[in-house]
Every structure is written in C-alpha cells, then in structure tokens.
Design a protein around this motif. Structure first.
Motif, PDB file in Angstrom:
ATOM      1  N   SER B 191      46.401  25.120  90.614  1.00 42.45           N
ATOM      2  CA  SER B 191      47.313  24.790  89.507  1.00 42.45           C
ATOM      3  C   SER B 191      46.517  24.634  88.220  1.00 42.45           C
ATOM      4  O   SER B 191      45.305  24.423  88.249  1.00 42.45           O
ATOM      5  N   ILE B 192      47.246  24.723  87.095  1.00 40.10           N
ATOM      6  CA  ILE B 192      46.596  24.600  85.779  1.00 40.10           C
ATOM      7  C   ILE B 192      47.101  23.359  85.068  1.00 40.10           C
ATOM      8  O   ILE B 192      48.294  23.051  85.115  1.00 40.10           O
ATOM      9  N   PHE B 193      46.177  22.644  84.429  1.00 39.80           N
ATOM     10  CA  PHE B 193      46.515  21.398  83.732  1.00 39.80           C
ATOM     11  C   PHE B 193      45.964  21.420  82.317  1.00 39.80           C
ATOM     12  O   PHE B 193      44.873  21.944  82.070  1.00 39.80           O
ATOM     13  N   LEU B 194      46.754  20.829  81.425  1.00 34.08           N
ATOM     14  CA  LEU B 194      46.353  20.732  80.021  1.00 34.08           C
ATOM     15  C   LEU B 194      46.283  19.256  79.646  1.00 34.08           C
ATOM     16  O   LEU B 194      47.291  18.553  79.758  1.00 34.08           O
ATOM     17  N   PHE B 195      45.117  18.794  79.216  1.00 28.43           N
ATOM     18  CA  PHE B 195      45.028  17.372  78.853  1.00 28.43           C
ATOM     19  C   PHE B 195      43.891  17.145  77.851  1.00 28.43           C
ATOM     20  O   PHE B 195      42.965  17.970  77.747  1.00 28.43           O
ATOM     21  N   PRO B 196      43.951  16.019  77.126  1.00 38.65           N
ATOM     22  CA  PRO B 196      42.954  15.754  76.087  1.00 38.65           C
ATOM     23  C   PRO B 196      41.559  15.537  76.670  1.00 38.65           C
ATOM     24  O   PRO B 196      41.411  14.956  77.751  1.00 38.65           O
ATOM     25  N   MET B 197      40.564  16.000  75.941  1.00 37.87           N
ATOM     26  CA  MET B 197      39.189  15.853  76.386  1.00 37.87           C
ATOM     27  C   MET B 197      38.764  14.393  76.443  1.00 37.87           C
ATOM     28  O   MET B 197      37.844  14.038  77.179  1.00 37.87           O
ATOM     29  N   ASP B 198      39.421  13.542  75.639  1.00 34.42           N
ATOM     30  CA  ASP B 198      38.982  12.141  75.624  1.00 34.42           C
ATOM     31  C   ASP B 198      39.666  11.297  76.706  1.00 34.42           C
ATOM     32  O   ASP B 198      39.604  10.082  76.675  1.00 34.42           O
ATOM     33  N   THR B 199      40.301  11.962  77.672  1.00 40.04           N
ATOM     34  CA  THR B 199      40.874  11.231  78.798  1.00 40.04           C
ATOM     35  C   THR B 199      39.734  10.548  79.573  1.00 40.04           C
ATOM     36  O   THR B 199      38.693  11.171  79.808  1.00 40.04           O
ATOM     37  N   PRO B 200      39.926   9.280  79.931  1.00 31.39           N
ATOM     38  CA  PRO B 200      38.849   8.578  80.645  1.00 31.39           C
ATOM     39  C   PRO B 200      38.451   9.300  81.937  1.00 31.39           C
ATOM     40  O   PRO B 200      39.306   9.818  82.650  1.00 31.39           O
ATOM     41  N   GLY B 201      37.135   9.337  82.179  1.00 32.77           N
ATOM     42  CA  GLY B 201      36.632   9.976  83.395  1.00 32.77           C
ATOM     43  C   GLY B 201      36.104  11.380  83.164  1.00 32.77           C
ATOM     44  O   GLY B 201      35.528  11.984  84.060  1.00 32.77           O
ATOM     45  N   VAL B 202      36.278  11.913  81.949  1.00 27.04           N
ATOM     46  CA  VAL B 202      35.756  13.255  81.629  1.00 27.04           C
ATOM     47  C   VAL B 202      34.375  13.096  80.987  1.00 27.04           C
ATOM     48  O   VAL B 202      34.233  12.365  80.011  1.00 27.04           O
ATOM     49  N   THR B 203      33.371  13.756  81.576  1.00 31.67           N
ATOM     50  CA  THR B 203      32.021  13.692  80.999  1.00 31.67           C
ATOM     51  C   THR B 203      31.521  15.108  80.723  1.00 31.67           C
ATOM     52  O   THR B 203      31.609  15.978  81.588  1.00 31.67           O
ATOM     53  N   VAL B 204      31.018  15.304  79.520  1.00 31.48           N
ATOM     54  CA  VAL B 204      30.513  16.628  79.120  1.00 31.48           C
ATOM     55  C   VAL B 204      29.004  16.557  78.951  1.00 31.48           C
ATOM     56  O   VAL B 204      28.505  15.686  78.256  1.00 31.48           O
ATOM     57  N   ARG B 205      28.299  17.483  79.617  1.00 31.38           N
ATOM     58  CA  ARG B 205      26.841  17.554  79.443  1.00 31.38           C
ATOM     59  C   ARG B 205      26.443  18.928  78.938  1.00 31.38           C
ATOM     60  O   ARG B 205      26.945  19.930  79.436  1.00 31.38           O
ATOM     61  N   PRO B 206      25.548  18.961  77.966  1.00 29.99           N
ATOM     62  CA  PRO B 206      25.205  20.276  77.407  1.00 29.99           C
ATOM     63  C   PRO B 206      24.369  21.143  78.342  1.00 29.99           C
ATOM     64  O   PRO B 206      23.558  20.634  79.114  1.00 29.99           O
TER      65      PRO B 206
END
Ligand SMILES: Cc1cc2nc3c(=O)[nH]c(=O)nc-3n(C[C@H](O)[C@H](O)[C@H](O)COP(=O)(O)OP(=O)(O)OC[C@H]3O[C@@H](n4cnc5c(N)ncnc54)[C@H](O)[C@@H]3O)c2cc1C
Lengths: 391, 407
Positions: B191-206
């Motif tokens: 399935s596909i989901f659309l949600f804000p990047m600042d939702t808690p639990g999302v971590t971005v590493r370069p």
C-alpha cells in the motif's frame, strides 16, 4: 504534435496490408527473383487500381494529391510483404517530374504512370559509391534539337522494366552560380543504351546502364539547364526517406517472425523467448524500428509541409542503415541455423533489408551531412528546433 | 501524424524564452548554484530571495502545472504546452513540471480530499514528496519490499527502512510504499501512504554521492550531491494517509512511475547534455586544434544527435498517447531504455573527445564548462538504474510490446 496515426492513415496502411497479404506470398517473391523484369504486371495493374502509383501525384494527372506520409505508409507495407513491385523507383521519378517537369512532360508521363501503364526509374550513381553529385560524370552535349548523352550509370533500379529513366548528367562544368548538372528524361528504348544487370543481395533488378551517343530531345530536359543540383537533391531526399519506410516495414516483419519463432522453439526445456538475453535483443529490435519510424515520418512530414528536411532525411537513413541491419541480424541469430537455409523464408527479408541499407547514402555520408549542418553553421543548436541557417 | 506545434504553442515557447532571458539574472544564477539537485531547481526548494521571487513570477504567469485540472491548481491546459514550458525551463535548470512528484498518482488514485490537499501545493512548491520505494534488499525487485504498515484502529503504524530517499532532507512529505499484507503474493500486499516528514519516529540520515565533493555544477545530469536513508520507528499516521485502496499500492505506484517516466522527465534531463556537446564542440578551440573539424568527432556528434532525436520523438510519442487518453503498452518502458542508454553513450563520447580535460571536476584549474562533462559522466548511468532499470525496462518491452513468455 501527434505521432499517432489518424484514422485515414491507419486505413491506408490497413488496406495496403490486406491487399498484399491476399496478393503477394513468398512464392511470388521467390519467382520474381528469377524473372527478367522482376515484377508481375497483373499485380502492378492492381496496385494502380488502388491508386498507389498516383497516390502523391497531382489530381490533374490522375493522381490523388495525398501527402508523402501516405506514400510512406504504403511503401512500408510493400517492404513488409517484400512485394516485387517497381513502386519506389516509379514514384520517386514521377514525383520529380510532377515537381520539376514541363506541362508537356507531365501530361505525357504522369497519367499513364498513375494508371499503372508505365514504369519509371532514375539514375544518379556512377563509379563513386557515395550519393554525391560530384560523382556525376555522364555528359550530355547539345546538338541541334537534342542532347547527346554519354556515360555509365550504376545501381539503376528496374531499368529493364522501365519506360523512362530520369538521368542526372553534366551539361557544363561547374562554375560559381551554376552546378553544371541537368536532368534528362530518357526513353529507355533509345538507340545507344545497353543494360547490364547486376547480381545483388536483394536479387532485385538493378543495372549498370551504358549510354553511348544517346540522343535525347531537348524537350526532355527536366527543370533548369546546368542548374539541376537542387532538384536532384530533392529527388534523392524523397527517394531516401521513402526507402527508409520500405526498409522499416520489412525489418518489422523480420522482427515479428523472430519473436514468433522464439515463442515456438524450445531449448533447455523452455521456449527460447523466455531467456532474458533473447528478450532484450527482441526489445531492442522493437525500439530501433520504432525509432526509425519516428525519424522517417518526421522527415516525410516536413517535406509535406514544404519545410527543409535534408537533416531529417539523413537522420532517418543513417539510423535505419545501422539499426535495420542489426534487426535482421538479430532475426537470424534468434532463428539459429534455420535462418541460413534457402528454403526458409526469413532469408528473403534478411537479404533485402541488408541490401537497402547500402542504397542512397551510407551511415557515414548521412552523418557527415548532419555534422555539416550542426557544426559548420554559426549559432547555437537547440533540440527540436530548426538548426541555424547560413546568412 | 503531425510533427508540428500549433501557433499558440509556438507563441508560448517564445514567451517562456523571453521570460528566461529577462529573469535569469546573475544574482539568480548565483543563488541557484547551491540549490540544484541534478534535476533542476524546484519551487519550494528556494532558500534565498532571488530564486523565490523568480518562482513567484513563474507561478503568476500560470506556468506551473499547466496540464493539471483548474480545480486542483492547474490550468486545464494540454500536455504538449506543459511540456514546452518544462523544456524551456529545463534548459535553464529550473524544474517546473511535476515529474517525480507523486502528483500524477494522487490525481489518478487519490480521494477528493487528498487531491485538494496535495495537488495545488505540489504545483506551487509548498509541498514536495520524498519517494520511499527502495529498501536495502528491494531495488529493481521493488515488490519484495519489507517496510511494514499495520492497521491499528484509525491509524497505521509504520516500521522499517528506506534507501536512497533522495529528497527526504528537503521534502515536506513522504510518499511511502509499505507492506500491509505479508501473507499474499508480493505484489498484492503493498500500500501507499502520504504523510508529513516531521511525523514522530521518522529519522533521515544522509548518504553522500560521488557528486558531492566537489559539488556538481548546475546543469549536471544526476548531479545529486546527497540522498538519504530513512528509518521508520513506530511511526503512527492516520488511516486517511492511505493513497488508493489498501493492498492495491503496487498498481497505484506503477501507475505513478509510468506517468513519471514520460514526458519531459526522461528526455529533458538529456536535452541540455545533447545540446551542450554540440555547442561546446563548435565553439571551442585548443590552440590550433578545433574538435569540430575532426572527422571522427564529426561522425560521433552526428550519431549522438540522431539518437537524441529518437529520444525526443519517443517522448513526443508518449505524450501523444497521453493526449489521446490512451495507456502505454510498452512505449514508456521503451523510452526508459533508449534515453538512459543514449545518455551514457553521450557522456562517454564527450570524454573521449576531451581527453584529459574530461577528468577535470568543478572548480579545477583548466576545467572546461566547470567540469559539467566529467560530472555528467559520473551521473548519467544512474538514469538507467532508478525508476525502473534498463534491464527491467527491456523485460517490459519484450513482454508487453512483443508478448514474449516469462521464464
Ligand atoms: C541518485 C539516486 C536517487 C534515487 N532516488 C530514489 C528515491 O528518491 N526514492 C527511492 O525509492 N529510490 C531512489 N533511488 C533508488 C533506485 O530506484 C534504485 O537504485 C533502483 O531501483 C535499483 O535498485 P538497487 O540499487 O537496489 O539495485 P539492484 O536491484 O540490486 O540491481 C542491481 C543490478 O541488477 C539488475 N537486475 C535486477 N533485477 C534484474 C532482472 N530481473 N534482470 C536483469 N537484471 C536485473 C539491475 O538492473 C541492476 O543493474 C535512487 C537511486 C539513486 C542512485
């Protein structure tokens, strides 16, 4: 911008395909490889009933005044069926007469052409393998109310079947402002002509034709005396683009046969068409043929609009020369040994497409022409836009 | 068949060209330099006044999202006009199209609310997506993805990891493909989901790419200096974040990808490159040596030019099909084979024309065109890997275009 076929275009192609499926099988193709004239007159007359010879000729001369794009669609089907018809050389010469000829010349030749009563051809190539006008050495000298023509032309299509041949020849030395070339409409039964048939890969009818003191009435001069280079170039551009269409039709059929074979033939317990390496070859065949089609129809379309199309023609032919050759080679490879056997039909397509890649300009020549347009004229080039022009 | 543009479309092109000539001032260019991600500077990514103002002006002209419906912030225009605008701006390294944005998929599969919420803001640049498809163990075989989404009341809970989420550090939203049912064949439980990047639990590493040091100059194909890996730890999102139906995400995603492959997206990233090579060659001399007079180079340049025309015409074909409301059988995939392979041939050819100059990167003494050809060489093959690799696209052409059997 719309690269899809209109309803009318689709209909033209479909009806041409149906007609040739009914009238032209590979037995006929093989028979005509041995026939001195190389074509069945009944089929030629039936093609005329469908209006093919006159498709792009003016209505006033029995034609239908349709665009070159339509003629391309028909020639694509002729290529697909390998129909042994002298259609390409006839329409190329006829279109040149329609564009450049005198009223009397057109009236004398075009209605009979559209009716399928005559076959035409044209002669440019001599010794030089390149499609260059500097290779034209045949000379015509004025004498009373005739020209006297001397020279040797090579790779002339359907000469034995043709009633008339448009001959590119030199009538003067080139000077600034005059190319010195002229185009003559020559009756192929004139005294002093000898026809030496060539043996070609395509087993089609090409000739080396010797003109020895052939008298051509001055009224048969087509276009301007000593100034024929532009007209000859336009003729060769039409010939080249239309041959691309024919070549692509044949290459596409070759691909279809290869794909069918790959679904049927088994090895290592599965159809060979399930092997990825063969699938990727087949995918490339399709991509190349589609690419050639797009290039070719853009060139034909530009000619129909009266726009400059020399670069587009060269794009199409350089691409088709290399890619169509690769397509029919892949067709052979996918077939394994059987494709090499005389009695298996695939070779009929392989030999013709291969031969057509060598006609009307090699890939190198066409790319040289493109390079001149890209690099030798000042100004920025932009994809999809007309190239800068000199002056 | 009609290979021409309408007078209105030609006029539009001239308007855009004039706009660019007037508005791409040295200040704007200087500011753009740091913003390019290899696919053009996008609205919403601007961080300085000049570029922001430029996009405001472009928006005011109605040149963003031309072919999108009016009710969702577009102009109800035709696809070809949109393409013309995209093409002209792409030459200036400005991205005005929605290729790669998720927009086409939302329009095709979204709820009314999703369309109203996302599409206008995607067009204006206020929103942008990071695409979360690839995983450490699911690339070309994307359907084998493992990232989980589990329904919990009115929410879904996401756990897993995504690789190469290129825009994750600048995007406002995540466009995520996740597994909602592990007990069915792999394509049927996604399935596909659309949600804000600042939702808690999302971590971005370069993840830094080979274009980062030195940074690729503007106009580089796949000049992307940075991509990311993104981690999801018990990320809770509302059920309304689902795009399309549950477990039908493969279809929705494939549709979006197919639409992305066309149009301008593929062809435009090579336009600059194809034109640059010719224009560079014809205007350059090294002491007495003029590459434009070298017969081998002339032959190669013409060959590449023909290939570029095929790219262009395949794109025109795809757009013609879209304009007619048709679906691709294999044509989008064919474009996705031809254009990247051509791109590779182009960048490798110019390297052989330039010899040792071909190695010089951005900022090096004696670099030609700021090293763009060398940077292109590093990036061009990427175009044949992502969004459906050339190998997989070949499979699709064979199977869909020629009906060849599966092994
Ligand atoms: C700069 C950059 C930006 C990207 N941005 C994003 C992004 O924003 N979001 C995102 O989700 N992903 C993104 N990607 C990921 C990209 O889509 C993947 O790299 C791509 O799908 C390939 O996956 P992989 O790297 O795991 O290679 P693999 O899947 O491991 O493939 C390796 C090789 O195997 C070949 N192969 C695989 N299957 C077959 C087969 N059946 N037949 C023949 N050959 C096969 C492939 O063609 C390839 O050559 C990005 C990648 C890069 C480099």
């Amino acid at each position: 911008m719309d690269t899809t076929l209109t309803e009318e275009e689709a209909m033209i192609r479909q009806s041409a395909r149906r007609f040739l499926e009914a009238e032209c099988n590979t037995r006929l193709v093989r028979e005509m490889e041995k026939d001195p004239k190389g074509y069945p007159p009944e089929l030629w007359r039936k093609a005329a009933e469908l209006g093919w010879q006159g498709l792009a000729l003016p209505e006033a001369y029995g034609g239908s005044d349709m665009p070159l794009v339509y003629l391309g669609l028909v020639l694509e089907e002729v290529g697909r069926a390998l129909a042994p018809l002298p259609l390409h050389s006839t329409v190329v010469a006829a279109l040149t007469l329609a564009a450049e000829g005198t009223e009397a010349q057109r009236a004398a030749v075009l209605p009979r052409t559209a009716a399928g009563e005559t076959v035409l051809t044209f002669a440019c190539y001599e010794q030089d393998p390149r499609l260059t006008l500097s290779g034209v050495q045949a000379r015509a000298v004025a004498d009373g109310d005739s020209f006297v023509l001397n020279g040797i032309k090579r790779f002339v299509d359907n000469f034995a079947a043709a009633d008339f041949c448009l001959v590119a020849c030199r009538t003067a030395d080139a000077t600034p402002g005059s190319d010195g070339l002229s185009l003559l409409l020559v009756d192929t039964r004139s005294e002093g002509i000898s026809d030496n048939p060539l043996v070609t890969l395509a087993k089609d009818r090409q000739s080396e034709v010797t003109f020895r003191n052939v008298r051509v009435p001055k009224t048969n001069l087509v276009g301007t005396l000593h100034q024929a280079a532009p007209a000859i170039e336009r003729m060769l551009d039409r010939a080249t683009a239309l041959l691309c269409a024919q070549m692509l039709g044949a290459a596409r059929k070759d691909m279809e046969m290869a794909v069918e074979w790959a679904k049927y033939r088994k090895a290592f317990g599965q159809p060979i068409g399930a092997f990825q390496s063969l699938q990727h070859m087949a995918a490339d065949m399709l991509i190349w043929i589609d690419g050639g089609n797009l290039l070719t129809y853009e060139a034909l379309w530009k000619m129909d609009q009266g726009l400059p199309a020399a670069v587009e023609v060269s794009q199409a032919k350089a691409f088709c020369n290399e890619k169509c050759e690769a397509v029919v080679r892949y067709g052979q490879i996918i077939h394994g040994g059987i494709g090499f056997m005389q009695e298996f039909d695939l070779q009929l397509w392989f030999r013709r497409v291969t031969s057509w890649t060598m006609r009307f300009g090699t890939a190198y020549e066409h790319r040289a022409r493109i390079a001149r347009a890209l690099l030798d004229v000042p100004g920025r080039v932009v994809l999809g836009q007309p190239l800068p022009t000199a002056g | 068949m009609d290979f021409g543009f309408t007078p209105e479309q030609e006029a539009l092109r001239r308007d855009v060209q004039a706009f660019i000539a007037e508005n791409l001032t040295p200040e704007v260019l200087a500011e753009m330099d740091g913003l390019s991600e290899g696919f053009g500077v996008r609205p919403g990514r601007a961080r300085g006044g000049h570029v922001e103002k430029l996009f405001a002006k472009i928006g005011a002209r109605g040149w963003l999202g031309i072919s999108y419906p009016k009710e969702y912030g577009g102009r109800d225009g035709d696809r070809i006009s949109q393409y013309i605008v995209e093409e002209e701006f792409a030459r200036a390294d400005i991205a005005v199209g929605l290729g790669g944005s998720g927009g086409p998929a939302i329009l095709a599969a979204g709820t009314e609310e999703q369309k109203r919420h996302f599409v206008p803001k995607l067009i204006s640049g206020e929103y942008s997506f990071a695409l979360g498809f690839t995983e450490p163990h699911a690339g070309a075989d994307l359907a084998s993805l493992q990232c989980r989404a589990v329904r919990d009341g009115d929410e879904y809970v996401i756990n897993g990891q995504k690789m190469y989420t290129s825009a994750a550090h600048v995007a406002t939203h995540m466009y995520l493909m996740a597994r909602t049912n592990p007990n069915v064949p792999k394509h049927r439980g996604i399935s596909i989901f659309l949600f804000p990047m600042d939702t808690p639990g999302v971590t971005v590493r370069p993840l830094w790419t080979i274009q980062n040091d030195p940074r690729a100059p503007i106009g580089t194909t796949y000049g992307t200096p940075r991509t990311n890996e993104t981690f999801f730890d018990d990320v809770r999102i509302p059920a309304s974040a689902l795009l399309g139906r549950e477990n039908e995400g493969w279809k929705v995603g494939a549709m979006g990808l197919n639409l992305d492959r066309v149009g301008a997206a593929r062809y435009l990233i090579s336009v600059r490159r194809d034109e640059d090579i010719v224009n560079f060659t014809k205007s350059t001399r090294f002491d007495g040596y003029s590459p434009a007079q070298d017969p081998a180079i002339r032959d190669k340049i013409a060959e590449l030019w023909i290939e570029a025309q095929v790219c262009r015409l395949m794109t025109m074909r795809s757009m013609s099909i879209v304009e007619h409301g048709g679906n691709f059988t294999y044509e989008g995939s064919a474009e996705k084979v031809w254009a990247p392979e051509h791109g590779v041939r182009t960048t490798e050819a110019i390297a052989q024309m330039l010899g040792p100059y071909g190695q010089l990167l951005n900022g090096s003494p004696a670099a030609v065109e700021r090293g763009v050809f060398a940077h292109n060489l590093m990036g061009s093959f990427q175009s044949g890997i992502n969004h459906g690799s050339v190998q997989v696209m070949h499979d699709q052409v064979a199977r869909r275009g020629l009906d060849m059997p599966r092994s």
